[in-house]
Design a protein around this motif. Structure first.
Motif, short mmCIF file in Angstrom:
data_model
loop_
_atom_site.label_atom_id
_atom_site.label_comp_id
_atom_site.label_asym_id
_atom_site.label_seq_id
_atom_site.Cartn_x
_atom_site.Cartn_y
_atom_site.Cartn_z
N GLU A 128 0.47 4.16 -2.40
CA GLU A 128 0.17 5.69 -2.04
C GLU A 128 1.30 6.84 -2.46
O GLU A 128 0.86 7.81 -2.74
N LEU A 129 2.44 6.18 -2.55
CA LEU A 129 3.52 7.21 -3.14
C LEU A 129 3.82 7.43 -4.49
O LEU A 129 4.53 8.07 -5.01
N ARG A 164 0.75 -1.13 -0.03
CA ARG A 164 -0.05 -0.01 0.04
C ARG A 164 0.91 1.26 -0.09
O ARG A 164 0.64 2.25 -0.68
N ALA A 165 1.98 1.30 0.74
CA ALA A 165 2.86 2.33 0.74
C ALA A 165 3.29 2.95 -0.44
O ALA A 165 3.32 4.10 -0.68
N VAL A 166 3.78 1.90 -1.43
CA VAL A 166 4.26 2.01 -2.68
C VAL A 166 3.12 2.63 -3.58
O VAL A 166 3.56 3.67 -4.38
#
Length: 216
Positions: free
Chosen positions: A27-28, A23-25
């Protein structure tokens, strides 16, 4: 060093590997970077592997964006358990996993029935021949060979219905073609895509077909 594979090879389509950024990838906004690394690794694996055991690539979540086709966040790789297992051991995938950029992924058995809806991911060379890059390379090739360029090709804007993928100086235009999965051999290029003349219908259900079924 042995000769590298060129042209088409057979995809056995007995296993699948779902590649999904964390998810962090997403969102970035770094999903494209992850997908590009996976695509390069598949190309490397097919170039160095057996022509009887190529890996095919599917974008089941491909969709139309505001200006062009988007790949979606998930990438599905189709091959044998052995070819996908070897892929996971290559530096490209190992680096992504080591950096925590991928959700846990491992080959799973692929259940495929003849007659099921599937999809082919086709390289559209007809579109590529009208891009600035293709025209530039054609001109350079003609100059090296000291031969006339031949019939001039008019540049067109990118085809908004194809997904544009970049491999260094090589640009591929990929179209999704839905169809019926059969027991015919699945032939894909070292990039993992099929040709327009012989689409390799993979046993994957794309979102585009699923939405049509839901509408019915």
């Amino acid at each position: 060093m042995g000769t590298l594979n060129e042209g088409k090879g057979r995809c056995l389509a007995t296993s699948r590997l779902l590649v999904r950024p964390v998810r962090a990838v997403i969102e970035l906004g770094a999903t494209r970077d992850v997908l590009s690394a996976v695509l390069r690794t598949v190309h490397h694996a097919n170039r160095h592997g057996s022509v009887e055991d190529f890996i095919a690539i599917a974008f089941p979540a491909m969709k139309m964006g505001r200006e062009t086709m988007l790949p979606g966040d998930d990438l599905e790789l189709i091959g044998s358990d052995a070819s996908l297992g070897r892929l996971l051991e290559l530096e490209g995938l190992m680096t992504l996993k080591r950096r925590g950029m991928l959700e846990e992924t491992y080959p799973a058995e692929l259940f495929a029935d003849e007659g099921m809806t599937g999809a082919a991911y086709v390289r559209d060379r007809a579109v590529e021949k009208h891009t600035a890059g293709w025209i530039r390379r054609s001109e350079a090739r003609a100059a090296r060979r000291a031969k006339p360029l031949g019939k001039a090709v008019k540049r067109r804007e990118d085809d908004l219905k194809s997904l544009v993928l970049t491999y260094g100086s090589t640009v591929l235009h990929i179209r999704e073609v839905t169809g019926i999965f059969t027991d015919h051999p699945l032939l894909v290029s070292t990039y993992g895509f099929s040709g327009a003349a012989d689409p390799a219908i993979l046993p994957v259900l794309p979102d585009s077909a699923r939405k049509v079924d839901d509408a019915d």
